[in-house]
Design a protein around this motif. Sequence first.
Motif, PDB file in Angstrom:
ATOM      1  N   ALA A  81     -54.845  -3.257   7.065  1.00 48.67           N
ATOM      2  CA  ALA A  81     -55.671  -4.077   6.786  1.00 48.67           C
ATOM      3  C   ALA A  81     -56.557  -3.673   5.565  1.00 48.67           C
ATOM      4  CB  ALA A  81     -56.888  -3.003   7.682  1.00 48.67           C
ATOM      5  N   GLU A  82     -56.347  -2.716   4.551  1.00 47.94           N
ATOM      6  CA  GLU A  82     -56.073  -2.269   3.027  1.00 47.94           C
ATOM      7  C   GLU A  82     -55.069  -3.827   2.634  1.00 47.94           C
ATOM      8  OE1 GLU A  82     -56.019   0.627   0.584  1.00 47.94           O
ATOM      9  OE2 GLU A  82     -56.248   2.162   2.247  1.00 47.94           O
ATOM     10  N   LEU A  83     -54.723  -4.212   3.037  1.00 52.61           N
ATOM     11  CA  LEU A  83     -53.625  -5.293   2.368  1.00 52.61           C
ATOM     12  C   LEU A  83     -53.861  -6.090   3.003  1.00 52.61           C
ATOM     13  CD1 LEU A  83     -50.352  -2.893   1.409  1.00 52.61           C
ATOM     14  CD2 LEU A  83     -52.371  -4.024  -0.038  1.00 52.61           C
ATOM     15  N   ALA A  84     -54.300  -6.673   4.001  1.00 53.99           N
ATOM     16  CA  ALA A  84     -54.179  -8.484   4.691  1.00 53.99           C
ATOM     17  C   ALA A  84     -55.022  -8.877   3.458  1.00 53.99           C
ATOM     18  CB  ALA A  84     -55.365  -7.927   5.589  1.00 53.99           C
ATOM     19  N   GLY A  85     -56.299  -8.912   2.171  1.00 50.06           N
ATOM     20  CA  GLY A  85     -55.573  -9.874   2.038  1.00 50.06           C
ATOM     21  C   GLY A  85     -54.738 -10.971   0.849  1.00 50.06           C
ATOM     22  N   ARG A  86     -54.461  -9.696   0.327  1.00 48.69           N
ATOM     23  CA  ARG A  86     -52.784 -10.224  -0.282  1.00 48.69           C
ATOM     24  C   ARG A  86     -51.779 -10.290   0.847  1.00 48.69           C
ATOM     25  NH1 ARG A  86     -50.829  -5.887  -4.176  1.00 48.69           N
ATOM     26  NH2 ARG A  86     -49.376  -7.212  -4.369  1.00 48.69           N
ATOM     27  N   ARG A  87     -52.325 -11.044   2.067  1.00 44.16           N
ATOM     28  CA  ARG A  87     -51.310 -11.216   3.473  1.00 44.16           C
ATOM     29  C   ARG A  87     -50.225 -10.268   2.725  1.00 44.16           C
ATOM     30  NH1 ARG A  87     -48.893 -15.901   1.831  1.00 44.16           N
ATOM     31  NH2 ARG A  87     -49.562 -15.735  -0.001  1.00 44.16           N
ATOM     32  N   ILE A  88     -49.657  -8.652   2.634  1.00 47.29           N
ATOM     33  CA  ILE A  88     -49.250  -8.465   2.683  1.00 47.29           C
ATOM     34  C   ILE A  88     -49.113  -7.788   4.162  1.00 47.29           C
ATOM     35  CG2 ILE A  88     -47.791  -6.006   2.073  1.00 47.29           C
ATOM     36  CD1 ILE A  88     -48.815  -6.730  -1.074  1.00 47.29           C
ATOM     37  N   ARG A  89     -47.917  -7.641   4.937  1.00 44.72           N
ATOM     38  CA  ARG A  89     -48.265  -7.067   6.043  1.00 44.72           C
ATOM     39  C   ARG A  89     -46.766  -6.102   6.063  1.00 44.72           C
ATOM     40  NH1 ARG A  89     -43.477 -10.111   7.148  1.00 44.72           N
ATOM     41  NH2 ARG A  89     -43.426 -11.638   5.111  1.00 44.72           N
ATOM     42  N   VAL A  90     -47.286  -4.949   6.875  1.00 48.64           N
ATOM     43  CA  VAL A  90     -47.314  -3.626   7.036  1.00 48.64           C
ATOM     44  C   VAL A  90     -46.878  -3.164   8.562  1.00 48.64           C
ATOM     45  CG1 VAL A  90     -47.619  -1.467   6.226  1.00 48.64           C
ATOM     46  CG2 VAL A  90     -49.061  -2.984   4.876  1.00 48.64           C
ATOM     47  N   ASN A  91     -45.390  -3.000   8.634  1.00 44.31           N
ATOM     48  CA  ASN A  91     -45.106  -3.069  10.357  1.00 44.31           C
ATOM     49  C   ASN A  91     -44.257  -1.301  10.404  1.00 44.31           C
ATOM     50  OD1 ASN A  91     -45.990  -5.414  12.005  1.00 44.31           O
ATOM     51  ND2 ASN A  91     -45.244  -5.699  10.299  1.00 44.31           N
ATOM     52  N   ALA A  92     -44.486  -1.484  10.918  1.00 44.15           N
ATOM     53  CA  ALA A  92     -44.278  -0.050  11.693  1.00 44.15           C
ATOM     54  C   ALA A  92     -42.812   0.508  12.794  1.00 44.15           C
ATOM     55  CB  ALA A  92     -44.880   2.073  12.225  1.00 44.15           C
TER      56      ALA A  92
END
Length: 254
Positions: free
Chosen positions: A171-182
């Motif tokens: 959610a925090e990095l969505a503006g940079r289109r950085i994907r974070v997955n577990a």
Amino acid sequence: MGQLDGKAAVVTGGSSGLGAATAERLASEGATVFLTGRREAELESVVSDINAQNLDGEAIAVLCDVAQLGDLDRLYDQVRERSGRVDVVFANAGVGRTAALGEISEEDVDWMFGINLKGTVFTVQKALPLMPDGASVILCSSINASKGFAAMTIYSATKAAIRNFARTWSAELAGRRIRVNALSPGPIETVGLRRLVGGPEQWAEYNATVVASIPLGRLGQPKEVAAAVLFLASDENSFITGTELFVDGGIAQV
């Protein structure tokens, strides 16, 4: 051309097991992989083996304890100097120890929280200034975040927190289109798992009981986790973020 040609990746916890297998797979797809670990001889051996294969990418060993912020600063200084960026972070470094409720020590809590939680937070936070828009972060959680296993209180709590990091940070990095997955592995045949289980008799008993509960009927292999990391790291994962990918033979699903 490889899926990661020209990209730089950081893989923590790479002296053996999942980290070593992942570094090899990412390098085979063209990435420059900065591989960290606390055991220098083992880390150097893994990197030497990877580079001896003449893959499209390469591996670079960085001695690093992710619980030590100075070590992480030194890691990213090397990344900045040699690549100038980091496109993929696989925050894999983690430790575990069994302790029944009533026998948990302060040292158990400090050790596992320090490496698993503090290490993950600062591995990612310190990478951010070097990460371009559209980069990928993969966090190593576990089926322990979803299931209850006796004597695994602290380890399981750290892995549940890591699963939540993927939600919060995506959610925090969505503006940079950085994907974070577990990524949540199940029982994977590694040196670390053997060490956690115990000696030959305990390992035989573990295999007999755990394998029977895995729908696919066997332990997983590190290369199978590495393949999942590659998917999450590549552009094939362009519309997936905040999720949890299980590599568990179905043990936490069926």
